[in-house]
Design an enzyme around this catalytic site. Structure first.
Site, mmCIF file in Angstrom:
data_model
loop_
_atom_site.group_PDB
_atom_site.id
_atom_site.type_symbol
_atom_site.label_atom_id
_atom_site.label_comp_id
_atom_site.label_asym_id
_atom_site.label_seq_id
_atom_site.Cartn_x
_atom_site.Cartn_y
_atom_site.Cartn_z
ATOM 1 N N ASP A 111 0.863 -1.173 0.000
ATOM 2 C CA ASP A 111 0.000 0.000 0.000
ATOM 3 C C ASP A 111 0.905 1.230 0.000
ATOM 4 O OD1 ASP A 111 -1.910 1.988 0.622
ATOM 5 O OD2 ASP A 111 -3.025 0.690 1.948
ATOM 6 N N LYS A 139 -1.006 -1.673 -4.606
ATOM 7 C CA LYS A 139 -1.844 -0.483 -4.673
ATOM 8 C C LYS A 139 -0.905 0.710 -4.920
ATOM 9 C CE LYS A 139 -5.116 -0.458 -1.491
ATOM 10 N NZ LYS A 139 -5.887 -0.091 -0.275
ATOM 11 N N ASP A 167 -7.854 -8.293 6.119
ATOM 12 C CA ASP A 167 -8.921 -8.108 7.091
ATOM 13 C C ASP A 167 -9.300 -6.657 7.282
ATOM 14 O OD1 ASP A 167 -7.737 -7.298 10.252
ATOM 15 O OD2 ASP A 167 -6.399 -7.425 8.526
#
Length: 185
Positions: A111, A139, A167
């Site tokens: 990320d 990402k 999660d």
């Protein structure tokens, strides 16, 4: 039979499917072939970054046909909710010397890049024979530090995603696919 209120809330938060179970299986097969070819019979040490990569690691190691050992590290940058804290905390470190290993870090998602950049540097300073990073999801538009994994199975837009080990507050890891998490419900 009526659904429990917790089940109803749980299901509401599961948004649209972004990557199907079948797509994941196909890309893991290809990744296993690439990793096997790269190491050409030389043994490797797969280092899963807990908790998110445990499902990916289990399937990836079965798709690799060179001898491999596994190890685990736990690092956190998300402590609750959907935003990274910006700080990396190693909660569980490797319990072995890696100087005689070809190491492949296995991560669920890149990320901001902070966690993997930090762990790559940390493991690299321990002088493995070689060091590569494979990630299920990338990402790129969220990157705040310079870091590019050696192998990414899927590039995704800036959605908070759940499933296949990923999660939100420890829920949704059991989904066999990747879905968008409905934040605004």
């Amino acid at each position: 039979m009526e659904k429990h209120a917790n089940q109803i809330e749980y299901e509401k938060r599961i948004g649209r499917t972004l990557i199907t179970e079948e797509q994941i299986k196909e890309e893991i097969k290809k990744a296993g072939e690439k990793i096997s070819a790269l190491y050409d019979g030389r043994p490797i040490l797969l280092v899963a970054i807990l908790k998110g990569s445990f499902v990916f690691m289990a399937d990836l190691c079965r798709a690799i046909n060179v001898p491999c050992e596994i190890a685990f590290m736990c690092a956190q940058s998300y402590f609750s909710g959907t935003e990274s804290s910006g700080k990396v905390n190693v909660v569980m470190d490797l319990d072995r010397d890696v100087t005689k290993n070809h190491v492949v870090i296995v991560e669920d998602i890149v990320d901001t890049g902070r966690t993997l950049k930090y762990l790559h540097k940390l493991i690299g300073e321990r002088n493995p024979i070689s060091l590569h990073v494979v990630t299920l999801l990338d990402k790129k538009e969220r990157r705040v530090v310079e870091f590019t994994p050696d192998l990414s199975l899927f590039e995704i837009p800036d959605y908070f995603v759940i499933g296949y080990g990923l999660d939100c507050d420890e829920k949704y890891r059991n989904l066999p696919y990747i879905a968008e998490y409905n934040i605004n419900i």
